[in-house]
Every structure is written in C-alpha cells, then in structure tokens.
Design a protein around this motif. Structure first.
Motif, PDB file in Angstrom:
ATOM      1  N   UNK A   6      34.804  52.019  59.442  1.00 51.76           N
ATOM      2  CA  UNK A   6      33.384  52.350  59.310  1.00 51.76           C
ATOM      3  C   UNK A   6      33.276  53.664  58.547  1.00 51.76           C
ATOM      4  N   UNK A   7      32.294  53.756  57.656  1.00 50.62           N
ATOM      5  CA  UNK A   7      32.022  54.995  56.924  1.00 50.62           C
ATOM      6  C   UNK A   7      30.733  55.598  57.469  1.00 50.62           C
ATOM      7  N   UNK A   8      30.826  56.861  57.869  1.00 48.19           N
ATOM      8  CA  UNK A   8      29.673  57.562  58.451  1.00 48.19           C
ATOM      9  C   UNK A   8      29.465  58.855  57.681  1.00 48.19           C
ATOM     10  N   UNK A   9      28.280  59.017  57.116  1.00 45.29           N
ATOM     11  CA  UNK A   9      27.936  60.262  56.445  1.00 45.29           C
ATOM     12  C   UNK A   9      27.168  61.120  57.436  1.00 45.29           C
ATOM     13  N   UNK A  10      27.671  62.345  57.663  1.00 40.20           N
ATOM     14  CA  UNK A  10      27.044  63.214  58.656  1.00 40.20           C
ATOM     15  C   UNK A  10      25.786  63.881  58.105  1.00 40.20           C
ATOM     16  N   UNK A  11      25.169  64.708  58.912  1.00 38.03           N
ATOM     17  CA  UNK A  11      23.896  65.343  58.541  1.00 38.03           C
ATOM     18  C   UNK A  11      24.053  66.428  57.477  1.00 38.03           C
ATOM     19  N   UNK A  12      25.289  66.776  57.157  1.00 34.81           N
ATOM     20  CA  UNK A  12      25.551  67.738  56.080  1.00 34.81           C
ATOM     21  C   UNK A  12      25.986  67.052  54.796  1.00 34.81           C
TER      22      UNK A  12
END
Length: 109
Positions: A6-12
């Motif tokens: 899974x690829x997750x882009x954080x809030x930054x």
C-alpha cells in the motif's frame, strides 16, 4: 498469510510504501498508526468507530473498495476537507484485494 503493498502519502506530502499483512484483522487507520505515518493523536481519535473523520483519506485512481456504509457516509457529510474520493481509513478492512492501494491522508482539522 499474504502481505500486500500500500502507498500512503502523509500530511506533509511524503510517500510511504508499506507492506501490510492481511491476516491480522487490521483496517487502514490501524496500519497508518502502526507505521507512525500520522502524528500521534491526529488519527483514529475515536478509536475506529467512524465518529471523528481523523483517519480520512483520499483514495487514488478509482481503486475499487467495498461500498460505503451509512455511518461512514454520515460522518463524511460532517467532516472537513471532504472530496469525492474521501473514505474513512477505519472503515477499510485490510484484505488481499487492497494490494496496490494508494491513498493520501486528508488534512487534520
């Protein structure tokens, strides 16, 4: 046991490519917490009960997920930063069908 990617882009804006087991009865919010992708206290505030939207994500590429239940839909109706592809991470159970899922964490209110 099958692991998925899974690829997750954080809030930054940082991309996290994570390998997640499918045999632990986890949901996406729990994965984000276990990999410490969001700051402590800013995700899963309600404990995964679809009552706070702190785990809201934007699902990329029209990834096919199970249909949204009424409580998730109602919570997103009251949440901030909602987009057409918004879902609550706590309502997305980790299964082998999620291999290749890409999400972006919504801003924390």
């Amino acid at each position: 046991m099958q692991d998925i990617n899974i690829k997750i882009t954080d809030r930054n804006g940082n991309l996290h490519e994570v390998v997640v087991p499918t045999d632990m009865s986890m949901n996406l919010m729990e994965v984000i917490r276990s990999y410490e992708i969001a700051e402590d206290g800013t995700i899963g505030v309600c404990g995964g009960m679809a009552m706070c939207a702190s785990c809201q994500v934007y699902v990329q590429h029209n990834f096919p997920l199970k249909e949204m239940e009424a409580d998730e839909d109602a919570m997103l109706g009251e949440a901030y930063h909602v987009q057409e592809n918004s879902r609550l991470g706590c309502q997305i159970p980790i299964t082998s069908q999620l291999d290749g899922l890409e999400v972006i964490l919504a801003p924390y209110p």
